[in-house]
Structures are given as structure tokens and as C-alpha cells.
Design a protein around this motif. Structure first.
Motif, PDB file in Angstrom:
ATOM      1  N   VAL A  41      59.879 155.655  92.520  1.00  0.00           N
ATOM      2  CA  VAL A  41      58.643 154.879  92.369  1.00  0.00           C
ATOM      3  C   VAL A  41      58.933 153.574  91.631  1.00  0.00           C
ATOM      4  CG1 VAL A  41      56.371 154.851  91.252  1.00  0.00           C
ATOM      5  CG2 VAL A  41      57.112 156.872  92.530  1.00  0.00           C
ATOM      6  N   TYR A  42      59.728 153.660  90.568  1.00  0.00           N
ATOM      7  CA  TYR A  42      60.095 152.471  89.790  1.00  0.00           C
ATOM      8  C   TYR A  42      60.851 151.473  90.660  1.00  0.00           C
ATOM      9  CZ  TYR A  42      62.433 149.650  86.213  1.00  0.00           C
ATOM     10  OH  TYR A  42      62.902 148.610  85.459  1.00  0.00           O
ATOM     11  N   GLU A  43      61.834 151.967  91.408  1.00  0.00           N
ATOM     12  CA  GLU A  43      62.651 151.089  92.242  1.00  0.00           C
ATOM     13  C   GLU A  43      61.804 150.445  93.343  1.00  0.00           C
ATOM     14  OE1 GLU A  43      65.143 149.496  95.163  1.00  0.00           O
ATOM     15  OE2 GLU A  43      63.972 151.291  95.573  1.00  0.00           O
ATOM     16  N   GLU A  44      60.910 151.224  93.941  1.00  0.00           N
ATOM     17  CA  GLU A  44      60.035 150.693  94.998  1.00  0.00           C
ATOM     18  C   GLU A  44      59.107 149.611  94.437  1.00  0.00           C
ATOM     19  OE1 GLU A  44      58.127 150.310  98.767  1.00  0.00           O
ATOM     20  OE2 GLU A  44      60.048 151.165  98.185  1.00  0.00           O
ATOM     21  N   ALA A  45      58.579 149.824  93.247  1.00  0.00           N
ATOM     22  CA  ALA A  45      57.710 148.822  92.617  1.00  0.00           C
ATOM     23  C   ALA A  45      58.483 147.532  92.352  1.00  0.00           C
ATOM     24  CB  ALA A  45      57.116 149.375  91.327  1.00  0.00           C
ATOM     25  N   HIS A  46      59.731 147.653  91.936  1.00  0.00           N
ATOM     26  CA  HIS A  46      60.566 146.460  91.725  1.00  0.00           C
ATOM     27  C   HIS A  46      60.884 145.764  93.039  1.00  0.00           C
ATOM     28  CE1 HIS A  46      61.911 145.376  87.737  1.00  0.00           C
ATOM     29  NE2 HIS A  46      61.645 146.620  87.399  1.00  0.00           N
ATOM     30  N   ARG A  47      61.265 146.563  94.033  1.00  0.00           N
ATOM     31  CA  ARG A  47      61.662 146.006  95.327  1.00  0.00           C
ATOM     32  C   ARG A  47      60.515 145.252  95.995  1.00  0.00           C
ATOM     33  NH1 ARG A  47      61.388 147.361 100.298  1.00  0.00           N
ATOM     34  NH2 ARG A  47      60.538 149.434 100.012  1.00  0.00           N
ATOM     35  N   THR A  48      59.306 145.781  95.871  1.00  0.00           N
ATOM     36  CA  THR A  48      58.145 145.165  96.522  1.00  0.00           C
ATOM     37  C   THR A  48      57.462 144.120  95.646  1.00  0.00           C
ATOM     38  OG1 THR A  48      56.667 146.922  95.747  1.00  0.00           O
ATOM     39  CG2 THR A  48      57.694 147.207  97.919  1.00  0.00           C
ATOM     40  N   GLY A  49      57.875 144.001  94.385  1.00  0.00           N
ATOM     41  CA  GLY A  49      57.276 143.019  93.487  1.00  0.00           C
ATOM     42  C   GLY A  49      55.932 143.446  92.923  1.00  0.00           C
ATOM     43  N   ARG A  50      55.630 144.731  92.993  1.00  0.00           N
ATOM     44  CA  ARG A  50      54.333 145.227  92.518  1.00  0.00           C
ATOM     45  C   ARG A  50      54.127 144.971  91.025  1.00  0.00           C
ATOM     46  NH1 ARG A  50      53.417 151.316  93.060  1.00  0.00           N
ATOM     47  NH2 ARG A  50      53.912 151.349  90.871  1.00  0.00           N
ATOM     48  N   PHE A  51      55.174 145.113  90.232  1.00  0.00           N
ATOM     49  CA  PHE A  51      55.032 144.881  88.795  1.00  0.00           C
ATOM     50  C   PHE A  51      54.684 143.423  88.501  1.00  0.00           C
ATOM     51  CE2 PHE A  51      58.026 148.640  87.886  1.00  0.00           C
ATOM     52  CZ  PHE A  51      56.959 149.507  87.728  1.00  0.00           C
ATOM     53  N   LYS A  52      55.215 142.517  89.290  1.00  0.00           N
ATOM     54  CA  LYS A  52      54.960 141.093  89.058  1.00  0.00           C
ATOM     55  C   LYS A  52      53.564 140.679  89.503  1.00  0.00           C
ATOM     56  CE  LYS A  52      59.806 139.854  89.393  1.00  0.00           C
ATOM     57  NZ  LYS A  52      60.834 139.188  90.160  1.00  0.00           N
ATOM     58  N   SER A  54      50.780 142.652  89.691  1.00  0.00           N
ATOM     59  CA  SER A  54      49.682 143.349  89.030  1.00  0.00           C
ATOM     60  C   SER A  54      49.537 142.904  87.584  1.00  0.00           C
ATOM     61  CB  SER A  54      49.917 144.860  89.086  1.00  0.00           C
ATOM     62  OG  SER A  54      48.892 145.527  88.400  1.00  0.00           O
ATOM     63  N   VAL A  55      48.336 142.478  87.227  1.00  0.00           N
ATOM     64  CA  VAL A  55      48.065 142.060  85.850  1.00  0.00           C
ATOM     65  C   VAL A  55      47.950 143.281  84.952  1.00  0.00           C
ATOM     66  CG1 VAL A  55      46.392 140.886  84.363  1.00  0.00           C
ATOM     67  CG2 VAL A  55      46.900 139.977  86.642  1.00  0.00           C
ATOM     68  N   ASN A  56      47.251 144.320  85.420  1.00  0.00           N
ATOM     69  CA  ASN A  56      46.995 145.501  84.593  1.00  0.00           C
ATOM     70  C   ASN A  56      48.124 146.526  84.624  1.00  0.00           C
ATOM     71  OD1 ASN A  56      44.469 144.514  83.894  1.00  0.00           O
ATOM     72  ND2 ASN A  56      43.508 145.451  85.680  1.00  0.00           N
ATOM     73  N   LEU A  57      48.912 146.512  85.669  1.00  0.00           N
ATOM     74  CA  LEU A  57      49.938 147.536  85.782  1.00  0.00           C
ATOM     75  C   LEU A  57      51.330 146.921  85.831  1.00  0.00           C
ATOM     76  CD1 LEU A  57      50.097 150.604  85.873  1.00  0.00           C
ATOM     77  CD2 LEU A  57      50.171 150.466  88.341  1.00  0.00           C
ATOM     78  N   GLY A  58      51.642 146.186  84.785  1.00  0.00           N
ATOM     79  CA  GLY A  58      52.986 145.646  84.665  1.00  0.00           C
ATOM     80  C   GLY A  58      53.959 146.765  84.345  1.00  0.00           C
ATOM     81  N   GLU A  59      55.201 146.402  84.293  1.00  0.00           N
ATOM     82  CA  GLU A  59      56.267 147.377  84.074  1.00  0.00           C
ATOM     83  C   GLU A  59      56.060 148.201  82.799  1.00  0.00           C
ATOM     84  OE1 GLU A  59      60.914 146.800  84.955  1.00  0.00           O
ATOM     85  OE2 GLU A  59      60.112 145.531  83.375  1.00  0.00           O
ATOM     86  N   ARG A  60      55.770 147.537  81.708  1.00  0.00           N
ATOM     87  CA  ARG A  60      55.601 148.234  80.420  1.00  0.00           C
ATOM     88  C   ARG A  60      54.367 149.141  80.441  1.00  0.00           C
ATOM     89  NH1 ARG A  60      58.672 149.046  76.674  1.00  0.00           N
ATOM     90  NH2 ARG A  60      59.768 147.127  77.044  1.00  0.00           N
ATOM     91  N   ASN A  61      53.255 148.648  80.985  1.00  0.00           N
ATOM     92  CA  ASN A  61      52.041 149.472  81.054  1.00  0.00           C
ATOM     93  C   ASN A  61      52.261 150.692  81.947  1.00  0.00           C
ATOM     94  OD1 ASN A  61      50.647 147.777  79.358  1.00  0.00           O
ATOM     95  ND2 ASN A  61      49.697 146.633  81.015  1.00  0.00           N
ATOM     96  N   TRP A  62      52.953 150.486  83.074  1.00  0.00           N
ATOM     97  CA  TRP A  62      53.254 151.594  83.975  1.00  0.00           C
ATOM     98  C   TRP A  62      54.067 152.665  83.244  1.00  0.00           C
ATOM     99  CZ3 TRP A  62      58.042 153.341  85.730  1.00  0.00           C
ATOM    100  CH2 TRP A  62      58.001 154.277  86.753  1.00  0.00           C
TER     101      TRP A  62
END
Length: 189
Positions: A41-52, A54-62
Motif C-alpha cells: 500500500v505504501y509503495e503504491e501510494a508513492h508510485r501513484t503520487g497519492r501522498f503528494k 492529498s492534503v489530509n492524507l500525507g505520508e506522515r498522517n497515513w
């Protein structure tokens, strides 16, 4: 498994942290699958840019939301990237496209368990809580006289069902990666 535990367990939220970890394990009762699922899940979020995005669900909040230690997850990602680079330098690369092996959803956990068992051999035959010496005779006995270095031993199959059905299913599932593999069934193993 060489890194420290990626899950945090805050004192006042131990039950929530435990529930989160059970969710990541997805019914497998395995820390390895738990780590693997969280990493995917972490790798997919990085690969797709989801962390970048999302305002509310950044890497640290996730990470905080799912009781994951972000620094350990980043170390794991770095380790995976390094291993991929080393394998690529050895000429071992992931097959992409139509030639890629596609496992059915119900087959993949079995394949992963067999691979994990093979990766940890011969440590399954270590006796004693202190990690005593490997009993090679016991290992050979357990695998019914076969070579313990090239044998995967599965046990606890139901005794009231025909073992040949299990043997055929295991061979069919693993035939893609080991077409010359032999499967034997002896009672519940």
C-alpha cells in the motif's frame, strides 16, 4: 524481516494498534504478510503520487493513522530498491507484459508461504528456544529421506480427505515456476 518492527504500539492505543495490525495481516495470522501488505500500500501510494496529491492524507498522517513507523517503512523501501538493483545487475528482472505469471487470488498466499518456507530453511529444523544446533538427521527424517536442501515440507492437511487431490493442486499451482517439481503426499504431509 531484517529491519525493526514497522508497527508502533502507543501505550494508550494498544488495542487500536493491534486491530490495525490484524487488518494488515488480512486473516493470514502472519507478521510477514502483515508487513508485505502494508508495504504494498505504501509503495503504491508513492508510485501513484497519492501522498503528494492529498492534503489530509500525507505520508506522515497515513503512517500515524495505521500505527506504522514511517522511518522503518522508508528504510524498507530503500532496502527493496537496493535488492531490485542488485538483482537487475545479475540479470534477474521482473517479467512484464503478457508473459508475466498471474496468480489467482486464492493461489498467491500458498505460493508465498512455500517461498518463505524455502527461504528460511534449514532454520525450521533448529531445536530449542536458544536456537540450538540443526539436527540434520531429524531434517532428513522429516522430509522422508529426500534432500532437505531442495525439499519443502508442508504438514497438517486433513486426514479425512484424499491427499492426492492436494498433491495435484499444489503441483498445478507451482507448475509455472517449477515444471519438473515432484509432489508427494504421505498421510497428513
Amino acid at each position: 524481516m531484517s529491519l525493526k518492527n514497522m508497527f508502533s504500539c502507543p501505550f494508550l492505543q494498544r488495542m487500536n494498534a493491534y486491530i490495525s495490525k490484524l487488518t494488515w495481516a488480512d486473516g493470514s495470522c502472519s507478521d510477514m504478510f502483515c508487513f508485505l501488505n502494508a508495504y504494498k500500500v505504501y509503495e503504491e501510494a508513492h508510485r501513484t503520487g497519492r501522498f503528494k496529491r492529498s492534503v489530509n492524507l500525507g505520508e506522515r498522517n497515513w503512517a500515524n493513522c495505521f500505527f506504522i513507523q514511517l522511518n522503518t517503512m522508508k528504510d524498507l523501501k530503500s532496502l527493496v530498491d537496493e535488492l531490485k538493483t542488485r538483482l537487475k545487475n545479475l540479470g534477474i528482472e521482473e517479467i512484464l507484459g503478457h508473459d508475466r505469471v498471474h496468480w489467482a487470488e486464492e493461489e498467491l498466499p500458498l505460493v508465498l508461504k512455500v517461498v518463505i518456507a524455502g527461504a528460511y530453511y534449514p532454520n525450521y529444523f533448529v531445536r530449542g528456544a536458544s536456537g540450538g544446533q540443526i539436527d540434520e538427521q531429524e531434517a532428513v527424517k522429516q522430509v522422508m529421506g529426500r534432500d532437505p536442501y531442495s525439499t519443502v515440507y508442508l504438514s497438517n492437511f486433513p486426514m479425512n480427505q484424499p491427499g492426492e487431490l492436494y498433491a495435484q493442486s499444489i503441483k498445478r499451482v507451482l507448475n509455472v515456476c517449477a515444471p519438473k517439481m515432484q509432489v508427494f503426499f504421505d498421510g497428513s504431509r
